[in-house]
Write a protein that holds these residues in place. Structure first.
Motif, mmCIF file in Angstrom:
data_model
loop_
_atom_site.group_PDB
_atom_site.id
_atom_site.type_symbol
_atom_site.label_atom_id
_atom_site.label_comp_id
_atom_site.label_asym_id
_atom_site.label_seq_id
_atom_site.Cartn_x
_atom_site.Cartn_y
_atom_site.Cartn_z
ATOM 1 N N UNK A 1 0.850 -1.202 0.000
ATOM 2 C CA UNK A 1 0.000 0.000 0.000
ATOM 3 C C UNK A 1 0.878 1.241 0.000
ATOM 4 N N UNK A 2 1.884 1.235 0.851
ATOM 5 C CA UNK A 2 2.740 2.410 0.971
ATOM 6 C C UNK A 2 3.476 2.723 -0.337
ATOM 7 N N UNK A 3 3.955 1.704 -1.005
ATOM 8 C CA UNK A 3 4.719 1.911 -2.224
ATOM 9 C C UNK A 3 3.893 1.650 -3.482
ATOM 10 N N UNK A 4 2.576 1.515 -3.292
ATOM 11 C CA UNK A 4 1.617 1.344 -4.396
ATOM 12 C C UNK A 4 1.988 0.185 -5.327
ATOM 13 N N UNK A 5 2.299 -0.938 -4.704
ATOM 14 C CA UNK A 5 2.602 -2.141 -5.471
ATOM 15 C C UNK A 5 1.328 -2.988 -5.506
ATOM 16 N N UNK A 6 0.936 -3.406 -6.676
ATOM 17 C CA UNK A 6 -0.267 -4.233 -6.796
ATOM 18 C C UNK A 6 -0.004 -5.630 -6.262
#
Length: 132
Positions: free
Chosen positions: A126-131
């Protein structure tokens, strides 16, 4: 596997490859090509909506069972490579069983880390916007 599902096969086989690179691509390495798939498959089959206690127990059980079954999973290819018959393969499994018990105990302890590490991975995604 709990976080990345099918994409967990990438780090799994990266581990297998790195293991071969560091320790050598000897006959012991060949079962590693398939020995991790039952663990991955069992983790894939775990229901996603379990409560934390049930999930912790299930993860520990799956890890412990994989450690206990490690020698048995390893044995068929060993038997083929070294010309063992059924009796020789069963002897090989039974002689390795004490080590499999130790492997199961270690995996059980390591299984306690799965849920906290999975939660950490989800937060980092979530923090690094990784799916995921």
């Amino acid at each position: 596997t709990l976080v990345y599902r099918r994409r967990a096969l990438y780090p799994l086989y990266a581990y297998v490859l790195i293991n071969g690179l560091l320790a050598g691509f000897a006959p012991w390495w060949l079962p590693y090509l398939y020995i991790w798939l039952p663990l991955w498959g069992a983790a894939m089959l775990l229901p996603r909506g379990m409560g934390p206690r049930a999930a912790a127990a299930a993860c520990c059980a799956v890890c412990a069972l994989h450690g206990l079954a490690f020698g048995t999973l390893y044995a068929p290819l060993q038997a083929l490579m070294y010309g063992y018959d059924w009796r020789g393969m069963l002897t090989w499994i039974s002689l390795g069983f004490p080590m499999d018990v130790l492997h199961a105990v270690g995996n059980l302890a390591a299984g306690l880390l799965i849920l906290p590490l999975s939660d950490l991975l989800r937060k980092l995604n979530v923090r690094f916007r990784i799916g995921a």
